[in-house]
Write an enzyme that holds these catalytic residues in place. Sequence first.
Site, PDB file in Angstrom:
ATOM      1  N   PHE A  36      44.103  25.654   5.992  1.00  0.00           N
ATOM      2  CA  PHE A  36      43.303  26.355   5.014  1.00  0.00           C
ATOM      3  C   PHE A  36      43.078  27.794   5.659  1.00  0.00           C
ATOM      4  O   PHE A  36      44.205  28.524   6.177  1.00  0.00           O
ATOM      5  CB  PHE A  36      41.898  25.757   4.872  1.00  0.00           C
ATOM      6  CG  PHE A  36      42.166  24.339   4.041  1.00  0.00           C
ATOM      7  CD1 PHE A  36      42.187  24.744   2.649  1.00  0.00           C
ATOM      8  CD2 PHE A  36      42.055  23.413   4.606  1.00  0.00           C
ATOM      9  CE1 PHE A  36      42.670  23.341   1.763  1.00  0.00           C
ATOM     10  CE2 PHE A  36      42.246  22.151   3.815  1.00  0.00           C
ATOM     11  CZ  PHE A  36      42.501  22.270   2.195  1.00  0.00           C
ATOM     12  N   SER A  37      41.854  28.327   5.815  1.00  0.00           N
ATOM     13  CA  SER A  37      41.686  29.934   6.129  1.00  0.00           C
ATOM     14  C   SER A  37      42.001  30.016   7.689  1.00  0.00           C
ATOM     15  O   SER A  37      41.971  31.104   8.354  1.00  0.00           O
ATOM     16  CB  SER A  37      40.216  30.037   5.780  1.00  0.00           C
ATOM     17  OG  SER A  37      40.310  30.586   4.563  1.00  0.00           O
ATOM     18  N   THR A  38      42.129  29.140   8.555  1.00  0.00           N
ATOM     19  CA  THR A  38      42.880  29.328   9.928  1.00  0.00           C
ATOM     20  C   THR A  38      44.019  29.898   9.855  1.00  0.00           C
ATOM     21  O   THR A  38      44.485  30.480  10.914  1.00  0.00           O
ATOM     22  CB  THR A  38      42.621  27.883  10.602  1.00  0.00           C
ATOM     23  OG1 THR A  38      41.563  27.107  10.785  1.00  0.00           O
ATOM     24  CG2 THR A  38      43.253  27.961  11.991  1.00  0.00           C
TER      25      THR A  38
END
Length: 412
Positions: free
Chosen positions: A75-77
């Site tokens: 995801f936003s990693t």
Amino acid sequence: MVLKVDVPSDLVAGDVDEGYGAVADAFRRNFAQRGEIGAACAVYRDGRKVVDLWGGYRDGIARAPWRSDTMVNVFSTTKGVASLALALAHSRGLLDYDQPVAAYWPQFAQAGKADVTVRQLLSHQAGLCAIDQPLSLADLADLDVVAQALAAQRPAWAPGKRHGYHAISLGWYEGELLRRVDPKSRSLGRFFAEEIAGPLGLHFHIGLPDDTDPQRLARIHGFKPAEMLGHLNAMPWRFVAGFLNPRSITARSFANPKVLAEADNYNLAQVRRLELPAANGTGEARAVAQLYGAVASEESKLGLAMSTLAALTRPARPPSGGLRDMVLGVDSVFSLGYIKPFPRFRFGGSEERAFGTPGAGGSFGFADPQTGIGFAYTMNRMGFHLWDDPRELALRDALYRTVLGERSQRPS
């Protein structure tokens, strides 16, 4: 409802260097006490791998074990990984963080955006978190269609005055900016593969190749958006209320196209193969840790100029209107594609030079040049924290407080 699975202790594996046993202990406790299904954690220090752990099930329904080479969507990693592609372009003199985006992408100047700087865009201050033009998955596969929608977007606030999490759109804007400045006009996913992942030998993809072995992929075990209402002790109520209101800027930042608003849909092949540089990077935890470790130890093979590293480690330049995030509903601090440490999210050493990005559900990767640490945690059971998921926090706190003798990672 979030899946609950009992994981046998013999499904937890990996290695840690002498002195890092506290991290391994915390990792094992995540399965025994914190409901972990499948996960991995890796740490590089001064460019050398010191922690490499994995365990549980890559698919909790099929009971397929998580292997050493399992890859999972983070995801936003992904945002931090993608922003290192922009940092590399900065190091090569292809862009300047304080120049207007329109200097590189003239069409971007539409709708009152002529003066928006690269710094403001990457720091979530441009007011471009929600894209008004409806987009389909087919549209997202056509970078020219996406670029047209991005260029036409009017900011939701005066750029530089406020900030709000560009949950999905940040990656699209980064990708088009990079495509404009790269001499080969490559997409961000291709640039990352050829200039970063390939040279470093990283198993991480922004846009999963169709020939990827499906046995290497972990299945995301997510939750329905309405389930957040039962976890207001972990998720900010303003964020939850906004996410569940389709007209709010929060919902519109996560749900164009609508399929992207539910975590389980990131298991779909048609979503995995797209380049979503803000949301669907798929790879190994050790790849994220190795990449951040290469930055934290100032290794020359990544090719970041000292001026670029200095820019990434400096304190953020907050918007003039304060730290309240217009999308997340809480205070936040962003700089050049990254979250920086602040009292509600303390990560890295006491000098606060660290930078990274957490992902939905609990994943997190960051670089800490003060200690030479590159850290990554990935998992497939989605948790209910914007950051500081208890599983990830336990690992990071064991590393910094117990192993390194640094400050506690818990919020002040």
